[in-house]
Scaffold this motif. Structure first.
Motif, mmCIF file in Angstrom:
data_model
loop_
_atom_site.group_PDB
_atom_site.id
_atom_site.type_symbol
_atom_site.label_atom_id
_atom_site.label_comp_id
_atom_site.label_asym_id
_atom_site.label_seq_id
_atom_site.Cartn_x
_atom_site.Cartn_y
_atom_site.Cartn_z
ATOM 1 N N GLU A 172 -11.421 -63.361 -43.934
ATOM 2 C CA GLU A 172 -10.471 -64.549 -43.620
ATOM 3 C C GLU A 172 -9.039 -63.873 -43.072
ATOM 4 O OE1 GLU A 172 -8.605 -68.172 -43.072
ATOM 5 O OE2 GLU A 172 -10.312 -66.866 -42.448
ATOM 6 N N ALA A 173 -8.699 -62.808 -43.731
ATOM 7 C CA ALA A 173 -7.388 -62.310 -43.272
ATOM 8 C C ALA A 173 -7.386 -61.599 -41.942
ATOM 9 C CB ALA A 173 -7.027 -61.004 -44.436
ATOM 10 N N ILE A 174 -8.500 -60.968 -41.565
ATOM 11 C CA ILE A 174 -8.493 -60.663 -40.374
ATOM 12 C C ILE A 174 -8.839 -61.721 -39.223
ATOM 13 C CG2 ILE A 174 -10.390 -59.208 -38.880
ATOM 14 C CD1 ILE A 174 -10.834 -57.510 -41.212
ATOM 15 N N GLY A 175 -9.544 -62.620 -39.731
ATOM 16 C CA GLY A 175 -9.858 -63.968 -38.885
ATOM 17 C C GLY A 175 -8.237 -64.345 -38.518
ATOM 18 N N GLN A 176 -7.591 -64.637 -39.625
ATOM 19 C CA GLN A 176 -6.020 -65.290 -39.217
ATOM 20 C C GLN A 176 -5.398 -64.228 -38.387
ATOM 21 O OE1 GLN A 176 -3.850 -66.785 -42.559
ATOM 22 N NE2 GLN A 176 -5.725 -67.388 -43.629
ATOM 23 N N GLY A 192 9.393 -65.621 -34.477
ATOM 24 C CA GLY A 192 9.590 -64.973 -35.930
ATOM 25 C C GLY A 192 8.778 -65.331 -36.837
ATOM 26 N N THR A 193 8.508 -66.476 -37.151
ATOM 27 C CA THR A 193 7.386 -66.819 -38.136
ATOM 28 C C THR A 193 6.152 -66.303 -37.878
ATOM 29 O OG1 THR A 193 7.138 -68.841 -36.971
ATOM 30 C CG2 THR A 193 8.822 -68.947 -38.616
ATOM 31 N N GLU A 194 5.561 -66.374 -36.652
ATOM 32 C CA GLU A 194 4.313 -65.538 -36.519
ATOM 33 C C GLU A 194 4.279 -64.190 -36.633
ATOM 34 O OE1 GLU A 194 2.785 -68.191 -32.777
ATOM 35 O OE2 GLU A 194 4.256 -66.819 -32.117
ATOM 36 N N ARG A 195 5.511 -63.337 -36.380
ATOM 37 C CA ARG A 195 5.504 -62.075 -36.604
ATOM 38 C C ARG A 195 5.480 -61.860 -38.130
ATOM 39 N NH1 ARG A 195 6.983 -58.410 -32.505
ATOM 40 N NH2 ARG A 195 7.522 -59.529 -30.724
ATOM 41 N N ILE A 196 6.181 -62.556 -38.932
ATOM 42 C CA ILE A 196 6.013 -62.500 -40.549
ATOM 43 C C ILE A 196 5.058 -62.774 -40.882
ATOM 44 C CG2 ILE A 196 7.205 -63.599 -42.489
ATOM 45 C CD1 ILE A 196 9.749 -64.334 -40.948
ATOM 46 N N LEU A 201 -0.166 -60.757 -43.311
ATOM 47 C CA LEU A 201 -1.804 -60.732 -43.229
ATOM 48 C C LEU A 201 -2.134 -59.001 -43.310
ATOM 49 C CD1 LEU A 201 -2.297 -63.286 -40.733
ATOM 50 C CD2 LEU A 201 -3.351 -63.085 -42.954
ATOM 51 N N VAL A 202 -1.295 -58.290 -42.622
ATOM 52 C CA VAL A 202 -1.697 -56.698 -42.286
ATOM 53 C C VAL A 202 -1.840 -56.422 -43.928
ATOM 54 C CG1 VAL A 202 -0.818 -54.658 -41.719
ATOM 55 C CG2 VAL A 202 -1.061 -56.439 -40.233
ATOM 56 N N THR A 203 -0.533 -56.825 -44.674
ATOM 57 C CA THR A 203 -0.645 -56.275 -46.085
ATOM 58 C C THR A 203 -1.794 -56.798 -46.757
ATOM 59 O OG1 THR A 203 1.939 -56.312 -45.977
ATOM 60 C CG2 THR A 203 0.713 -56.378 -48.050
ATOM 61 N N THR A 208 -6.940 -56.139 -49.839
ATOM 62 C CA THR A 208 -8.311 -56.452 -49.800
ATOM 63 C C THR A 208 -9.291 -55.144 -49.761
ATOM 64 O OG1 THR A 208 -8.832 -57.178 -47.955
ATOM 65 C CG2 THR A 208 -8.100 -58.781 -49.516
ATOM 66 N N VAL A 209 -8.769 -54.347 -48.760
ATOM 67 C CA VAL A 209 -9.553 -53.067 -48.517
ATOM 68 C C VAL A 209 -9.749 -52.190 -49.775
ATOM 69 C CG1 VAL A 209 -9.776 -51.096 -47.165
ATOM 70 C CG2 VAL A 209 -9.547 -52.997 -46.051
ATOM 71 N N ALA A 210 -8.456 -51.985 -50.353
ATOM 72 C CA ALA A 210 -8.089 -51.305 -51.845
ATOM 73 C C ALA A 210 -9.039 -51.792 -52.781
ATOM 74 C CB ALA A 210 -6.815 -51.035 -52.133
ATOM 75 N N ARG A 211 -8.899 -53.063 -52.997
ATOM 76 C CA ARG A 211 -9.845 -53.778 -53.842
ATOM 77 C C ARG A 211 -11.380 -53.447 -53.741
ATOM 78 N NH1 ARG A 211 -8.344 -59.819 -54.247
ATOM 79 N NH2 ARG A 211 -9.841 -59.904 -55.931
ATOM 80 N N LEU A 212 -11.890 -53.378 -52.653
ATOM 81 C CA LEU A 212 -13.338 -52.978 -52.043
ATOM 82 C C LEU A 212 -13.497 -52.082 -52.654
ATOM 83 C CD1 LEU A 212 -13.616 -54.716 -48.632
ATOM 84 C CD2 LEU A 212 -14.870 -55.094 -50.686
#
Length: 323
Positions: A172-176, A192-196, A201-203, A208-212
């Motif tokens: 879902e993070a990748i999908g967004q 600006g809101t889209e970039r934020i 989402l990158v964070t 989530t990758v670290a939790r995996l």
């Protein structure tokens, strides 16, 4: 035959029949539980496909509403496929009362969303899609938890968490990110809101990758296997490349100059690799349950044979006593 021996045989037969009868009942109940778990794994697999298409729909619509008309025909084709999937899932949930109502809510939300989505605003479309996807993710997790896949199934909790919690969250993070990034690429600029939001989402993807990674270290090696580890390595590599592209092409550039269709496909391939990881995990869980199903079925049959033999012995002894 001496009466004492006959009484002993009668007692042994009755006790044997009672004990193996209880074992038979437990094994029969366990067979019902395993079959239910297998059914719900299948339903979750279908929900995963449904989820992936809703996410794809969100990204395409965002690209279209930001000015890329090439997505329009693809959107109508995808809507028909999502409607077909929704009908199939609803049929499979007819026997699952507790989940059927939840999916009907999801289906009704989708039926309200897709006919008007191309004439609405970008922000509203994105928000509506995200709410719908959130309910699908919740249903996938709820089905996995209610099926008790981490109990008596050989699937440790860490494995269940990876397959039915962390992987859908990563997807879902990748999908967004795909939806927002495609919109920015189509418009040639980003608010600006889209970039934020994209930076957030990158964070979230990295977290989530670290939790995996942590979940895999807690999962026994016989559950992960060489194939799953290989898929995990490919997923991690693809995610790193996508994140690098997002940061370089969409977050750092004042006027992004990246093809929206190309970015959409790159993000889609990354998302597909996450779902492939999900599929591998599901296949391992299914194989584990099918092995248990076969073993339990054999045990049930042996118990039934023992019950019949014990009752036959008791009947013979009772007949001798009557004589």
């Amino acid at each position: 035959m001496p009466q004492a021996l006959t009484l002993l045989l009668l007692t042994a037969g009755l006790i044997g029949a009672a004990c193996t009868g209880m074992l038979y009942c437990r094994q029969r109940a366990r067979l019902g539980q395993i079959n239910s778990q297998l059914l719900h794994i299948t339903i979750n697999q279908e929900l995963k496909e449904f989820l992936g298409n809703i996410q794809r729909h969100r990204g395409m619509v965002n690209g279209y509403l930001n000015g890329d008309a090439s997505f329009k025909y693809k959107i109508s084709v995808l809507q028909a496929e999502i409607n077909r999937q929704a009908g199939q899932i609803a049929r499979h949930l007819q026997t699952s009362e507790c989940h059927r109502a939840d999916f009907e809510t999801i289906r009704n939300h989708w039926q309200e969303l897709y006919p008007r989505v191309l004439s609405g605003s970008r922000a509203q479309s994105f928000e509506d899609h995200c709410r719908l996807i959130s309910t699908v993710l919740h249903l996938i997790r709820d089905i996995a938890e209610r099926s008790q896949l981490h109990r008596d199934s050989g699937c440790p909790f860490s494995f269940v968490e990876i397959v039915w919690h962390l992987l859908p969250d990563t997807a879902e993070a990748i999908g967004q990110s795909r939806a927002i990034g495609t919109g920015i690429a189509a418009a040639g600029r980003g608010l600006g809101t889209e970039r934020i939001k994209l930076g957030f989402l990158v964070t979230r993807i990295r977290e989530t990758v670290a939790r995996l990674e942590q979940g895999l270290t807690r999962t026994p090696a016989d559950m992960t296997g060489e194939k799953l580890q290989q898929v995990h390595g490919e997923v991690r590599s693809r995610i790193n490349k996508l994140v690098t592209e997002i940061e370089r092409e969409l977050l750092s550039a004042d006027r992004p100059n990246i093809n929206p269709g190309g970015f959409f496909e790159h993000a889609s391939r990354t998302l597909d690799s996450v779902f492939e990881f999900y599929d591998q995990g599901t296949a391992i869980a299914r194989l584990t349950l099918e092995t248990q199903l076969s073993d339990t079925r054999r045990g049930r049959n042996r118990s039934l044979t023992t019950v019949i033999s014990s009752l036959a012995l008791a009947t013979m002894a009772a007949t001798q006593l009557n004589l």
